[in-house]
Design a protein around this motif. Sequence first.
Motif, PDB file in Angstrom:
ATOM      1  N   LYS A   5       0.831  -1.281   0.240  1.00  0.00           N
ATOM      2  CA  LYS A   5       0.203  -0.012  -0.007  1.00  0.00           C
ATOM      3  C   LYS A   5       0.774   1.273   0.041  1.00  0.00           C
ATOM      4  O   LYS A   5       1.719   1.221   0.678  1.00  0.00           O
ATOM      5  CB  LYS A   5      -0.923  -0.116   1.151  1.00  0.00           C
ATOM      6  CG  LYS A   5      -1.923   1.137   1.216  1.00  0.00           C
ATOM      7  CD  LYS A   5      -3.039   1.041   2.346  1.00  0.00           C
ATOM      8  CE  LYS A   5      -2.310   0.910   3.629  1.00  0.00           C
ATOM      9  NZ  LYS A   5      -3.304   0.701   4.687  1.00  0.00           N
ATOM     10  N   SER A   6       0.499   2.113  -0.824  1.00  0.00           N
ATOM     11  CA  SER A   6       1.361   3.569  -0.944  1.00  0.00           C
ATOM     12  C   SER A   6       1.001   4.398   0.320  1.00  0.00           C
ATOM     13  O   SER A   6      -0.075   4.119   0.978  1.00  0.00           O
ATOM     14  CB  SER A   6       0.739   4.308  -2.157  1.00  0.00           C
ATOM     15  OG  SER A   6       1.291   5.718  -2.181  1.00  0.00           O
ATOM     16  N   LYS A   7       2.152   4.900   0.825  1.00  0.00           N
ATOM     17  CA  LYS A   7       2.023   5.690   1.881  1.00  0.00           C
ATOM     18  C   LYS A   7       1.409   6.993   1.511  1.00  0.00           C
ATOM     19  O   LYS A   7       1.122   7.819   2.658  1.00  0.00           O
ATOM     20  CB  LYS A   7       3.299   5.960   2.628  1.00  0.00           C
ATOM     21  CG  LYS A   7       4.126   4.572   3.268  1.00  0.00           C
ATOM     22  CD  LYS A   7       5.360   5.021   3.643  1.00  0.00           C
ATOM     23  CE  LYS A   7       6.069   3.365   4.424  1.00  0.00           C
ATOM     24  NZ  LYS A   7       7.271   3.786   4.915  1.00  0.00           N
ATOM     25  N   ASN A   8       1.658   7.470   0.405  1.00  0.00           N
ATOM     26  CA  ASN A   8       1.083   8.883  -0.259  1.00  0.00           C
ATOM     27  C   ASN A   8      -0.527   8.540  -0.553  1.00  0.00           C
ATOM     28  O   ASN A   8      -0.891   9.821  -0.214  1.00  0.00           O
ATOM     29  CB  ASN A   8       2.116   9.041  -1.202  1.00  0.00           C
ATOM     30  CG  ASN A   8       1.338  10.556  -1.714  1.00  0.00           C
ATOM     31  OD1 ASN A   8       1.656  11.611  -1.015  1.00  0.00           O
ATOM     32  ND2 ASN A   8       0.837  10.746  -2.948  1.00  0.00           N
ATOM     33  N   ASP A   9      -1.067   7.608  -1.013  1.00  0.00           N
ATOM     34  CA  ASP A   9      -2.192   7.421  -1.358  1.00  0.00           C
ATOM     35  C   ASP A   9      -2.579   5.877  -1.009  1.00  0.00           C
ATOM     36  O   ASP A   9      -2.230   4.991  -1.603  1.00  0.00           O
ATOM     37  CB  ASP A   9      -2.765   7.574  -2.789  1.00  0.00           C
ATOM     38  CG  ASP A   9      -3.921   7.550  -3.052  1.00  0.00           C
ATOM     39  OD1 ASP A   9      -4.733   7.116  -2.415  1.00  0.00           O
ATOM     40  OD2 ASP A   9      -4.216   8.092  -4.214  1.00  0.00           O
ATOM     41  N   TYR A  10      -3.415   5.767   0.231  1.00  0.00           N
ATOM     42  CA  TYR A  10      -4.072   4.726   0.541  1.00  0.00           C
ATOM     43  C   TYR A  10      -4.672   3.521  -0.239  1.00  0.00           C
ATOM     44  O   TYR A  10      -5.179   2.440  -0.010  1.00  0.00           O
ATOM     45  CB  TYR A  10      -4.776   4.561   2.014  1.00  0.00           C
ATOM     46  CG  TYR A  10      -3.688   5.147   3.155  1.00  0.00           C
ATOM     47  CD1 TYR A  10      -2.299   4.974   2.788  1.00  0.00           C
ATOM     48  CD2 TYR A  10      -4.146   5.744   4.361  1.00  0.00           C
ATOM     49  CE1 TYR A  10      -1.566   5.318   3.823  1.00  0.00           C
ATOM     50  CE2 TYR A  10      -3.495   6.042   5.195  1.00  0.00           C
ATOM     51  CZ  TYR A  10      -1.874   6.024   4.985  1.00  0.00           C
ATOM     52  OH  TYR A  10      -1.045   6.389   6.399  1.00  0.00           O
ATOM     53  N   ALA A  11      -5.284   4.236  -1.346  1.00  0.00           N
ATOM     54  CA  ALA A  11      -6.066   3.499  -2.476  1.00  0.00           C
ATOM     55  C   ALA A  11      -5.059   3.122  -3.527  1.00  0.00           C
ATOM     56  O   ALA A  11      -5.725   2.296  -4.184  1.00  0.00           O
ATOM     57  CB  ALA A  11      -7.043   4.600  -2.858  1.00  0.00           C
ATOM     58  N   LEU A  12      -3.883   3.521  -3.374  1.00  0.00           N
ATOM     59  CA  LEU A  12      -2.860   2.824  -4.300  1.00  0.00           C
ATOM     60  C   LEU A  12      -2.078   1.778  -3.908  1.00  0.00           C
ATOM     61  O   LEU A  12      -1.641   1.679  -2.826  1.00  0.00           O
ATOM     62  CB  LEU A  12      -1.832   3.976  -4.768  1.00  0.00           C
ATOM     63  CG  LEU A  12      -0.879   3.502  -5.713  1.00  0.00           C
ATOM     64  CD1 LEU A  12      -1.357   3.269  -7.207  1.00  0.00           C
ATOM     65  CD2 LEU A  12       0.020   5.048  -5.792  1.00  0.00           C
ATOM     66  N   ILE A  25      -5.259   0.937  -8.480  1.00  0.00           N
ATOM     67  CA  ILE A  25      -5.843   2.028  -7.711  1.00  0.00           C
ATOM     68  C   ILE A  25      -7.199   1.522  -7.678  1.00  0.00           C
ATOM     69  O   ILE A  25      -8.012   1.416  -8.287  1.00  0.00           O
ATOM     70  CB  ILE A  25      -5.431   3.277  -7.976  1.00  0.00           C
ATOM     71  CG1 ILE A  25      -5.948   4.571  -7.268  1.00  0.00           C
ATOM     72  CG2 ILE A  25      -6.138   3.568  -9.394  1.00  0.00           C
ATOM     73  CD1 ILE A  25      -5.189   5.688  -7.391  1.00  0.00           C
ATOM     74  N   TYR A  27     -11.102   3.038  -6.270  1.00  0.00           N
ATOM     75  CA  TYR A  27     -12.274   3.897  -5.772  1.00  0.00           C
ATOM     76  C   TYR A  27     -13.672   3.206  -5.740  1.00  0.00           C
ATOM     77  O   TYR A  27     -14.152   2.977  -6.646  1.00  0.00           O
ATOM     78  CB  TYR A  27     -12.283   5.174  -6.794  1.00  0.00           C
ATOM     79  CG  TYR A  27     -13.232   6.138  -6.470  1.00  0.00           C
ATOM     80  CD1 TYR A  27     -12.880   7.005  -5.211  1.00  0.00           C
ATOM     81  CD2 TYR A  27     -14.632   6.275  -6.858  1.00  0.00           C
ATOM     82  CE1 TYR A  27     -13.912   7.942  -4.960  1.00  0.00           C
ATOM     83  CE2 TYR A  27     -15.528   7.229  -6.606  1.00  0.00           C
ATOM     84  CZ  TYR A  27     -15.148   8.091  -5.492  1.00  0.00           C
ATOM     85  OH  TYR A  27     -16.006   8.961  -5.117  1.00  0.00           O
ATOM     86  N   SER A 227       3.033  15.943 -10.033  1.00  0.00           N
ATOM     87  CA  SER A 227       2.699  16.781  -8.701  1.00  0.00           C
ATOM     88  C   SER A 227       2.766  18.085  -8.674  1.00  0.00           C
ATOM     89  O   SER A 227       3.941  18.606  -9.302  1.00  0.00           O
ATOM     90  CB  SER A 227       3.346  16.084  -7.641  1.00  0.00           C
ATOM     91  OG  SER A 227       2.931  16.727  -6.564  1.00  0.00           O
ATOM     92  N   GLU A 254       7.207  15.899  -0.431  1.00  0.00           N
ATOM     93  CA  GLU A 254       6.785  15.381  -1.670  1.00  0.00           C
ATOM     94  C   GLU A 254       7.533  14.559  -2.617  1.00  0.00           C
ATOM     95  O   GLU A 254       6.744  13.475  -2.920  1.00  0.00           O
ATOM     96  CB  GLU A 254       5.946  16.721  -2.452  1.00  0.00           C
ATOM     97  CG  GLU A 254       5.245  16.296  -3.623  1.00  0.00           C
ATOM     98  CD  GLU A 254       3.665  15.835  -3.209  1.00  0.00           C
ATOM     99  OE1 GLU A 254       3.031  15.056  -4.117  1.00  0.00           O
ATOM    100  OE2 GLU A 254       3.526  15.845  -1.858  1.00  0.00           O
TER     101      GLU A 254
END
Length: 256
Positions: A5-12, A25, A27, A227, A254
């Motif tokens: 799981k990505s630490k920047n986006d928990y849905a990724l 990813i 949604y 970004s 970032e």
Amino acid sequence: MSFKKSKNDYALFTWNNGASFISLIIYRDDILITGNDERAIVALKEHLNKSFHIKDLGTPKFFLGIDIARSPTSISLSQRKYALELIFDFGLSTCKPSVVPIEQNIEVTIIEHETERQSPEEDPPLQDHTSYQRLVGHLIYLTMTQSDISYAVQILNQFMQAPKQSHMDAAIKVVKYLKGCPGVGLLLPQKGKMEISAYCDSDWGSCPMTRRSLTGFCIKLGSSLISWKAKKQATVSLSSTEAEYRVMANTTCEII
């Protein structure tokens, strides 16, 4: 399946095995899968189908308001349909497009209206706050692919609680700007150097009310913009050098 799981986006979620790579990813009940190993992607879909029924819709062309266009050399992401619907909803389909999303000194002008406490006749408060909040909410979502309105949107976002007519006029001007370029988005080339480059700058003490500085940065992977941000800093910087260090620290976070 050893996805991380990505630490920047928990849905990724991402998966690596040697040279093979898969990105997934989520949604709600929609899932996008991409990668460079077709066999591994097929195995992933078979595994998911054993746990719950899935429907493979093939190559994506539209996802969460984002138009996805492919060519042999690149992928283009834009929110043209979303922008056109926004323009239509606010009755600006026949308006003259604006050349810029916001005037150069609009932030100072708007805040001076606040500090001078103008009479309601000169700058009346909006009776319906929800119309302004809804419009700014739409514009915030449009910044996902249109970085050129990020600065204007971060200014408008500061007046969500008690918007006035001048704030609504400024927001409408952003929509008029979108009418001239509804299809502007991101171009992600297939080939290029996989190197990260970042650019950042600050506007020291730009807010007349709080004297907080403005952070601005953009990060590119090769020639692809991945970004960006325009936001007021959390604390007051006592010098332009301090403001620059803060924006450099935010940009470094970032990148990491």
